[in-house]
Design a protein around this motif. Structure first.
Motif, PDB file in Angstrom:
ATOM      1  N   PRO A 412       0.717  -1.226  -0.150  1.00  0.00           N
ATOM      2  CA  PRO A 412       0.031   0.042  -0.206  1.00  0.00           C
ATOM      3  C   PRO A 412       0.716   1.221  -0.055  1.00  0.00           C
ATOM      4  O   PRO A 412       0.630   2.222  -0.571  1.00  0.00           O
ATOM      5  N   THR A 416       0.802   4.270  -2.540  1.00  0.00           N
ATOM      6  CA  THR A 416       0.835   5.632  -2.337  1.00  0.00           C
ATOM      7  C   THR A 416       1.780   6.445  -2.827  1.00  0.00           C
ATOM      8  O   THR A 416       1.555   7.814  -3.361  1.00  0.00           O
ATOM      9  N   VAL A 433      -0.171   5.545   5.189  1.00  0.00           N
ATOM     10  CA  VAL A 433      -0.975   4.136   4.950  1.00  0.00           C
ATOM     11  C   VAL A 433      -1.309   3.669   6.556  1.00  0.00           C
ATOM     12  O   VAL A 433      -2.124   3.138   6.631  1.00  0.00           O
TER      13      VAL A 433
END
Length: 456
Positions: A412, A416, A433
């Motif tokens: 993740p 980002t 995150v």
């Protein structure tokens, strides 16, 4: 006109949680190197596992069991996989989870026994009369179909085989042509054909073609020496479970009734104890005659506390049998009630009499430095670039939460960073995150604080 470059036709391997593990990472004296072969820290546990590997290799370990015990995310499965890597790919490794035994189709003990048999290999050596060489020509000869009609059938196939000593042309039965097609044999491949059974085995591509550009990564083998027609020692690796299954299924004919009979049978046929005993007799006879040798593999049972009292007593019997693999248990429980009993609690949820038989290897929680090293390793495996500042943030987060949570944040965080137009993961990506996803401890805290808002 548009021309696009193709990267590669080889499938990219799926990255799993333990893709990076290549072995136990020990030096020649059996001492653990702090970071090697994909493993970080856990030096004592790895050295103990090294001793287990040596015992397995010297065949002094069959019928014994090892227990890897430690908190979640301390590398128990990783060490079990590393043991399998150290033993090499010829030694059977059968992983399973404790809850697998609760299948609706088949008895608990049957599932255990099946996996036990999957973890025991049999290496059969046979001297066979073979025709071996590099295929120089492959021509199917067709004739009119005896059944009438316009189609043609293959009456025989002409194959040319070449070795370092000479060449031979063979005329083969059409059934062998089917085997050649199944093995996808082409000219330039090195194959052998068994003289009495007609079985075809493709060994690889001849190394004369190694310079040619090949889309698929091929295994190149040297041109066979000696004559085309010779006696050759053929080694086959099978597991005892393969033998059980082969003998349990009824061998029907080609008529429609027997075909239907095979279809109507339940998917899982339970293999009887009587059949297994008969197979063991034959296997032992082969071993005594020197035709075969037993290769005890590793049966890895994760989450062993999920087994119940019945399966534990059955494990005793299975471990004591003459033909038994090395069993490695793993658990992250402390003292807990043994499943299937009312209130008998025991360490790791394992009955005391079974615990007595086990060599217990402890895994300890990772330090901050070790967590950073593991995260860096995972990032390299997944092809991600992480800044040092982001790494130390992840390390700090890992000491407060768990290693698993931190490793899961990597992808993740990479996404980002990509959204923000960067290829490297920065500290702010990790922090962003971290606010989006909760770890188990934070989630539990919120639940306790707002317990009146949730249903009971």
């Amino acid at each position: 006109m548009k021309i696009e470059e193709v990267k590669s036709t080889a499938k990219t391997q799926r990255i799993s949680a333990h893709t990076h593990i290549k072995g136990l990472g020990l030096d020649e004296n059996g001492t653990a190197i702090q970071m090697a072969a994909g493993l970080v820290g856990q030096e004592l546990a790895r050295e103990a596992a090294g001793v287990v590997v040596d015992m397995i290799k010297s065949k002094k370990m069959a019928g014994r069991a090892v227990l890897l015990a430690g908190p979640p995310g301390t590398g128990k499965t990783a060490i079990a996989l590393a043991i399998a890597q150290e033993l090499g790919n010829k030694v059977p490794f059968c992983p399973m989870v404790g809850s697998e035994v609760y299948s609706s189709e088949i008895k608990k003990t049957e599932v255990l026994m099946e996996n036990f048999r999957r973890a025991i290999g049999l290496r059969i050596k046979e001297t066979k009369e073979v025709y071996e060489g590099e295929v120089t020509e492959l021509t199917p000869i067709e004739t009119e179909n005896p059944m009438g009609g316009y189609g043609k059938t293959v009456s025989h196939v002409v194959i040319g085989l070449k070795t370092a000593k000479g060449t031979k042309q063979l005329k083969l039965d059409p059934s062998i042509y089917e085997s050649l097609q199944k093995e996808k044999v082409e000219t330039g491949d090195v194959i052998y054909i068994e003289a009495n059974s007609g079985a075809v085995k493709r060994q690889g591509r001849s190394d004369n073609f190694a310079t040619e550009f090949d889309l698929e990564a091929e295994e190149y083998v040297p041109l066979p020496k000696g004559d085309v027609h010779k006696k050759k020692e053929v080694i086959q690796d099978v597991t005892l479970h393969d033998l059980d299954v082969a003998n349990a299924k009824p061998q029907g004919g080609q008529d429609i009734m027997s075909m239907m009979g095979q279809l109507m049978k339940p998917k899982k046929t339970e293999i009887t104890d009587k059949l297994r005993k008969e197979i063991n007799k034959v296997v032992n006879k082969y071993i005594d005659q020197g035709i075969a040798e037993l290769v005890p593999g590793v049966l890895f049972i994760d989450e062993v506390h999920m087994l119940d009292i019945e399966t534990f007593t059955y494990l005793h019997r299975a471990l004591e049998s003459a033909i038994a693999p090395i069993v490695i248990f793993a658990t992250n429980r402390g003292r807990c009630v043994i499943r299937g009993t009312e209130d008998i609690s025991s360490p790791h949820g394992i009955p005391l009499d079974l615990l007595d038989r086990l060599l217990i290897i402890r895994t300890l929680p990772y330090s901050r430095v070790e967590i950073e090293q593991i995260v860096k390793l995972r990032a390299t495996t997944e092809g991600l670039q992480v800044e040092d500042e982001a790494l130390s943030t992840l390390g700090e987060l890992g000491t407060k939460t768990t290693l698993r949570y931190v490793v899961q944040l990597l992808t993740p965080a990479a996404l980002t960073a990509k959204v923000n137009g960067r290829t490297t993961i920065k500290k702010e990506d990790v922090e962003e995150v971290g606010t989006l996803f909760l770890d188990a401890k934070s989630s539990a805290k919120i639940l306790t604080q707002n317990k009146d808002k949730f249903m009971k």
